[in-house]
Design a protein around this motif. Structure first.
Motif, PDB file in Angstrom:
ATOM      1  N   GLY B 137       0.777  -1.393  -0.065  1.00  0.00           N
ATOM      2  CA  GLY B 137       0.171  -0.064  -0.025  1.00  0.00           C
ATOM      3  C   GLY B 137       0.788   1.165   0.064  1.00  0.00           C
ATOM      4  O   GLY B 137       0.131   2.290   0.537  1.00  0.00           O
ATOM      5  N   PRO B 139       3.347   4.497   1.036  1.00  0.00           N
ATOM      6  CA  PRO B 139       3.556   5.022   2.185  1.00  0.00           C
ATOM      7  C   PRO B 139       2.195   4.947   3.213  1.00  0.00           C
ATOM      8  O   PRO B 139       2.337   5.214   4.363  1.00  0.00           O
ATOM      9  CB  PRO B 139       4.197   6.364   1.835  1.00  0.00           C
ATOM     10  N   MET B 140       0.969   4.970   2.446  1.00  0.00           N
ATOM     11  CA  MET B 140      -0.092   5.203   3.202  1.00  0.00           C
ATOM     12  C   MET B 140      -0.586   3.891   3.911  1.00  0.00           C
ATOM     13  O   MET B 140      -0.673   3.979   5.230  1.00  0.00           O
ATOM     14  CB  MET B 140      -1.340   5.495   2.146  1.00  0.00           C
ATOM     15  N   PHE B 141      -0.343   2.857   3.336  1.00  0.00           N
ATOM     16  CA  PHE B 141      -1.153   1.588   3.898  1.00  0.00           C
ATOM     17  C   PHE B 141       0.043   0.631   4.169  1.00  0.00           C
ATOM     18  O   PHE B 141      -0.175  -0.189   5.026  1.00  0.00           O
ATOM     19  CB  PHE B 141      -1.875   0.721   3.100  1.00  0.00           C
TER      20      PHE B 141
END
Lengths: 395, 450
Positions: B137, B139-141
């Motif tokens: 995902g 850097p976000m997930f």
């Protein structure tokens, strides 16, 4: 048709019609998911959007990171690997009151607007992550200046807010925000509790409480002339603690819900009569805000907490029906589904026109889906089958 | 490296137009000396892969103009993802934490550009043996892997994402029943259900495949215990199934099977029999059999077939008879393009790259390599041989060195990038393309060869 079958049909019909409205729709299989077990302890407001073509829910809620002590806005997204939460606001949102987050869905995704300090911020999800921008600011952090968001048919966000002295509408043109003051009849207008909705034709609709005249107004932006026009809604007392929630149905006809100190009213524009029709729906609403939403077939929905239960009201044109969500421990996970008494209940409809709700329980942030709700007529249609099955057993 | 030398015969005026400055010849592709004879550009992506358990999947990331390849890697003891772009170094990333490994990786890219993968676990801390779903995902997930409930001891997973990023995983249960795992958003969990129809003839990895049609409906194909090729499509009203008996001409044991769906949602299924490479087209009223490559003993992976926007089929396969990798295509009747000969390979997977040119990835056994081949490997400016963003004198020198003249084959794999019209020579027709792309000191036009 044989006599036993006629009797069975009559009996089933009578049974169905005698059921209370909230049971007729048979909350047979609400599905619950716990989004986050540890939101902010005093959180009451949250928002819900559906991304990915109205398939993947995103919940925006208050969270206090461990060891921090301040409240931030968080966004939780559902993926096939489960729920994933991230802090959206770079700074703590207003405390002790919430940041008044609002959310909306578009064909492309979901976004949220909230207030951090004196700034309004909008977050939209892109591949690398959440893209946060600041369309405007306010000179006052009073609750009356809470923002509202919707998406236009072009998939771009439009927000409404008060900057302290003027009612503003900001639209994103793909590269930056364009802020416009809502000038009505040549005069700048300031409004409280604005709620904005954008129709499929791109027209912008507003409901708000006039700051100068303390009345409820409806305003619409004429695409042809580029001007706003407003109508006073004398039948709707102005909101002083609560909110307006405006939405337009698939035919671009506006309606709004008005929550005022526990009293819930619904106002819809009767195109035949050319006037607004106001209906009182409930007087015991415990939620601090309500959200009005329409599904793809024009069915209106409202959700709120009343008497320690989550209520969903639906109107497909034949009148309002009230459904109550199951409470108590969840069948899977065992967490407490009972809502916090003043929790907001965010509502959206998914791509299959099924209602999706989010709210705070004592166990955290809860998401509820109403998968399949058979119509009462279906139960009547089952009667012949039951009759035939009975005959076979007697043999 | 095997291969012929560049023809030196001076035959036409256009060659004198190319001659000029005595600049050194620029060589674009550096190939490992172990390569067999390559008919299309080949690039070694990685080494030290497990020759026995190697299995590869790939897709083309349009947004980044990269080919993404996933495979189990011995040295790092996990799955690896390699991002390959022309004129750039290969980027490597572990798909899982060390120690999480398995077989039968299957890749997909969602609408936001995030990478997802499914594989069969051989043992990890996530739970009992079964299938795993991974989301890279960004850097976000972050990177997260979960065990897919209900897939204990499941085998041969094949995975796809529909237009709304909903995952579908076809796999074979322990008892041989094909099954489909989907993620139920409303319940927030995976749901597994059997695909109606006979069980698989044998729960082998190669005889089950999955594709999505243009209505986002999953289409599952497999070779069943009744000596039939079965195809099942899941629509809003449930499953609809078809089958075609093949007892008179059954797939050879090691063949494998793959499925793709054309522009009118008709499933095509490919496998190898004693006749050669066969393709079944499951029309509405009947099933049509076509011989795509006669006389071959093809090894097919579940990811071996694609349909391009012009409805042309491409099938990547390894021919055990002549030990070569091919791509069969049905542009004007069936024909096969030699990719690389004199190799020991398997798990040939195919994707459409830039400008819808095919790219194949495969496991090369003798040298434990992952190889990538195809004209789709080249970037957006074909004539920019030295990858400096311009078509200038160094590129001209390379073109001149590779020129052969009309109908004189160019055998040098280093010169195949100059054969713009892919007619196996480098002549005035190719020079016409080069002329259009000439930019001198300016940036090259990415559409110059269109």
């Amino acid at each position: 048709m044989s006599l036993p079958l006629v009797r069975t049909l009559a009996l089933c019909t009578a049974m169905v019609l005698s059921l209370p409205a909230w049971l007729q729709a048979a909350e047979l299989s609400w599905s619950f998911q716990r989004v986050d077990a540890e939101p902010s302890p005093d959180a009451t407001q949250l928002a819900l959007g559906l991304g990915g073509g109205a398939h993947w829910p995103k919940v925006f809620y208050d969270k206090t990171p461990a060891g921090v002590g301040l409240k931030y806005l968080a966004a939780a997204s559902l993926k096939p690997t489960g729920w994933s939460s991230t802090i959206l606001s770079a700074a703590a949102i207003a405390s002790p009151t919430s940041g008044y987050v609002g959310a909306a869905s578009s064909s492309g995704g979901a976004g949220a607007v909230w207030r951090t300090g004196n700034s309004f911020q909008v977050a939209q999800f892109t591949g690398p992550g959440w893209q946060v921008s600041t369309p405007g600011s306010t000179t006052s952090i009073a609750p009356v200046h809470r923002p509202s968001i919707d998406y236009g048919p072009d998939g771009r966000a439009v927000i409404a807010y008060s900057n302290g002295t003027r009612l503003m509408v900001a639209g994103h043109d793909g590269s930056r925000w364009q802020n416009d003051a809502v000038d009505l009849l040549g005069a700048a207008e300031n409004g409280y509790y604005p709620s904005i909705a954008v129709g499929s034709d791109g027209a912008r609709h507003l409901v708000y409480r006039s700051a100068s005249q303390n009345r409820t107004y409806y305003a619409v932006h004429d695409l042809a002339t580029g001007k706003w026009s407003k109508t006073e809604l004398s039948g709707v007392p102005p909101v002083t603690a609560g909110n307006y929630s405006l939405a337009v149905n698939p035919n671009n006809v506006p309606s709004f819900a008005c929550l005022r100190s526990g009293t819930l009213e619904f106002a819809s524009f009767d195109t035949a009569a050319g006037a607004w029709d106001v209906t009182s729906l409930a007087t015991d609403v415990d939620s601090t805000r309500v959200n009005l939403a329409f599904d793809g077939n024009g069915r209106a929905g409202l959700a709120f907490v009343s008497e320690d239960l989550v209520r969903l009201m639906l109107n497909d044109g034949g009148g309002w029906t009230t459904h109550t969500l199951p409470s108590g421990p969840a069948p899977v996970g065992g967490y407490d589904r009972a809502p916090k008494s003043n929790s907001e209940v965010a509502l959206a409809f998914d791509a299959d026109n099924l209602p999706v709700l989010a709210y705070y329980s004592r166990a955290g942030v809860i998401l509820a889906y109403d998968p399949i709700v058979p119509e009462p007529a279906t139960l009547v249609m089952m009667a012949p089958v039951l009759t035939l099955a009975g005959r076979r057993r007697r043999r | 490296m095997k291969g012929g030398s560049v023809a030196t015969k001076q035959t036409s005026a256009w060659r004198s137009a190319v001659a000029g400055h005595p600049a050194p010849v620029a060589v674009l592709v550096a190939l490992v000396a172990s390569l067999g004879w390559a008919a299309v550009p080949v690039r070694v992506v990685d080494t030290q892969v497990d020759p026995v358990r190697c299995q590869v999947d790939l897709f083309y990331d349009v947004a980044r103009d990269q080919t993404v390849v996933a495979y189990p890697h011995v040295l790092t003891a996990t799955f690896r993802v390699a991002r390959v772009a022309s004129c750039q170094e290969i980027e490597y990333r572990a798909l899982y934490e060390q120690g999480v490994t398995g077989l039968d990786v299957s890749l997909a890219r969602d609408s936001l550009g995030l990478l997802s993968a499914v594989h069969r676990s051989l043992g990890d801390p996530l739970g009992p043996l079964g299938l795993r779903y991974t989301l890279d995902g960004g850097p976000m997930f972050g990177l997260s892997t979960i065990a897919i409930d209900g897939t204990t001891k499941g085998r041969a997973p094949v995975f796809a994402l529909d237009g709304h990023d909903r995952p579908y995983v076809a796999f074979c249960r322990m008892d041989g029943q094909p099954s489909l795992a989907t993620f139920d958003v409303r319940r927030g969990r995976w749901v597994v259900a059997p695909v109606p129809g006979p069980r698989m003839a044998a729960p082998e990895a190669r005889f089950l495949s999955l594709a999505l049609d243009h209505q986002d409906r999953p289409v599952v194909a497999w070779y069943d215990e009744n000596s039939s090729v079965s195809v099942a499509t899941l629509g809003s009203g449930g499953w609809s199934s078809r089958s075609c008996r093949m007892e008179a001409d059954p797939p050879i044991d090691s063949s494998g099977l793959c499925v793709a769906v054309d522009s009118v949602d008709v499933p095509w299924v490919a496998f190898s029999t004693v006749q050669g490479l066969l393709v079944l087209r499951f029309n509405v009223l009947n099933v049509v059999t076509q011989v795509a490559a006669p006389g071959v003993q093809a090894l097919l992976s579940p990811h071996a077939m694609v349909v391009d926007p012009a409805n042309r089929i491409r099938i990547g396969f390894y021919n055990q008879v002549d030990r070569s990798v091919y791509v069969a295509a049905n542009d004007f009747g069936w024909s096969s393009t030699l990719v690389e000969s004199n190799v020991s390979a398997h798990s040939v997977s195919i994707a459409l790259g830039s400008l819808n040119r095919w790219i194949v990835a495969y496991c090369e056994v003798d040298h434990q390599q992952i190889r990538l081949a195809g004209l789709g490997l080249w970037g957006t400016v074909q004539a920019d041989f030295d990858c400096d963003g311009r078509v200038s004198t160094t590129d001209r020198d390379h073109f001149e060195a590779c020129a052969t003249g009309p109908s004189i084959p160019q055998f040098d794999a280093n010169c195949l990038n100059a054969d713009f019209d892919r007619d196996c020579d480098v002549d005035q027709d190719d020079f016409a393309v080069f002329q259009r792309c000439w930019s001198g000191g300016d940036s090259a036009d990415v559409h110059c060869a269109d």
